[in-house]
Write an enzyme that holds these catalytic residues in place. Structure first.
Site: not given
Length: 463
Positions: A264, A230
């Site tokens: 993020c 990720e």
């Protein structure tokens, strides 16, 4: 001299020092983790679920202590640290409730077989490298799913939140989980690469930059091990001509500034169609102008300090380089003096390809405001990125927004008329340089399992 020194980014003062573990100590931990896995894999799904519940209950006993430490180590608002603990608890609750069914054998009618069985078996030790921006959530996201699947966990946390990583280990150890099923290890990058190659480590997961993901992905591939990555993002929040501006402005501001902008899936690019651009700009600039940075423990602060001084300086260099290449500053953009790591809420305009504000991830409270001609142009700009983690579409026509999100927005996640960090019931992950693999939503629980086909034959059938 200590290997690790944690520092309070809001004051610049040292918190605590730590030393790396020796290779021998790490190897003993890996062996113990593997042995614990051999017993844990025999535990029923129902018993695992009970243990997961106990982890969530123990976590809540440490809610205030862990929240204060996370705020001290990485500078996020205390109120948001408390929210992060609640998110971790929800992951425990969801996994304990849904995990048994998600991992149940799937029996199939297969021509030529008496029956076919698909079973989901754990594979062993899962090694996770996690970042500092959400010190608890990043750990719980991969740990809880994999414990439910029957695996054991090793955690290498970001060095600046070492204290949080060790406190999380304490929380797991005070729950009903056998101690060796979760260990926090303090190691350097060379030791980490050796650990990836350890024959008892079966899976590798990383949350971090795309640069780090490229390195770790290659290290795992070299030894033929499954990985989940990720990585970075440059999420676009698209404001279409039929958007509710009140909603769009409020959501975009929160989505960019939450967690000091060090998220993020933050709204890093505001892409606004020409017909609404000027009014959106006016309103969003006003919100950013009134955003105050300060002591993250104070209720008067809107954003806290960036996690480290070097990260603050890197962000400012990206702003300066973008300005040198033609961007303009609508608000903010001035580097505060002092040893603390604060950075003002900032909006850049006149964003073009070749600027860091267009091409790269700006990990802090800086937004790129981009004018689009129309809907088609907005989607083109949104997809013109090497990243593809999340994004959002604002439109009063919900069906249209869903269609665009599903068919034309090249990301792993899309929000319609809103923003959320993560939801235990929905898949989390990206495409392109934002990585691969999924967590949450029942998907993460099967990333590191052996999906095994059992073929049951009928001995009386004709050969």
């Amino acid at each position: 001299m200590a290997d690790i020194t944690t520092v309070n980014p809001a004051t610049g003062e040292k918190i605590k020092e730590y030393n790396y573990m020796s290779n021998d100590e790490v190897n003993k931990i890996v062996e113990a983790s593997h042995n614990a896995f051999l017993q844990w894999r025999k535990t029923s799904h129902e018993e695992r679920a009970k243990v997961i519940n106990s982890i969530g209950e123990t976590l809540m006993k440490y809610k205030e202590e862990l929240s204060k430490l996370m705020t001290e180590e990485r500078g996020k608002l205390y109120s948001q640290s408390l929210e992060e603990i609640d998110l971790c608890k929800s992951i425990c609750d969801y996994t304990a409730e849904k995990g048994v069914t998600a991992l149940a054998d799937d029996e199939r009618d297969v021509e030529g077989l008496k029956k076919g069985i698909v079973t989901y078996q754990p594979i062993g030790v899962i090694y996770g490298m996690q970042p500092w921006n959400f010190p608890a959530y990043q750990v719980f996201r991969y740990t809880i799913a994999n414990l439910m699947a029957g695996n054991s966990i090793l955690l290498k946390h970001a060095s600046n939140v070492t204290g949080s990583g060790l406190l999380i280990e304490k929380i797991f150890h005070e729950s009903d989980l056998p101690n060796d099923l979760f260990r926090t290890i303090l190691i350097d990058h060379d030791q980490s690469e050796e650990l990836i190659g350890h024959d008892k480590v079966r899976g590798v997961t990383l949350t971090g930059s795309d640069g780090a993901g490229s390195i770790v992905g290659q290290q795992a591939a070299k030894v033929i091990k499954k990985s989940v990555l990720e990585l970075g993002s440059n999420d676009a929040f698209i404001v279409l001509e039929d958007a509710d501006l009140d909603v769009a402005v409020e959501v975009c501001a929160n989505a960019r500034l939450y967690n000091n902008g060090e998220t993020c899936v933050a709204a890093k690019r505001f892409i606004v169609v020409d017909s609404l651009y000027d009014e959106f700009r006016k309103r969003i600039v006003e919100v950013f102008e009134n955003t105050k940075y300060g002591d993250p423990m104070s209720e008067d602060s809107d954003i806290g300090a960036m996690a480290r001084k070097d990260l603050q300086e890197k962000l400012h260099k990206q702003v300066e380089e973008s300005v040198e290449k033609g961007a303009t500053i609508a608000v903010g953009g001035k580097l505060p003096e002092g040893k603390a790591s604060f950075y003002p809420a900032t909006i850049l305009e006149n964003i073009e390809k070749g600027q860091p504000a267009y091409d790269d991830e700006l990990f802090g409270p800086v937004a790129s405001l981009i004018r689009a001609k129309d809907q088609e142009d907005a989607l083109r700009i949104a997809n013109d990125s090497r990243y593809g983690l999340g994004g959002a579409i604002f439109s009063k026509d919900e069906d249209k927004a869903i269609r665009l999100a599903s068919e034309q927005f090249d990301t792993g996640m899309v929000y319609i008329n809103g923003f959320g960090l993560a939801n235990a019931a929905m898949p989390f992950g990206g495409v392109k340089n934002s990585g691969y693999g999924r967590e949450h939503g029942g998907f993460g629980i099967k990333e590191f399992v052996n999906i095994k086909g059992v073929h049951v034959l009928n001995p009386n059938a004709d050969a």
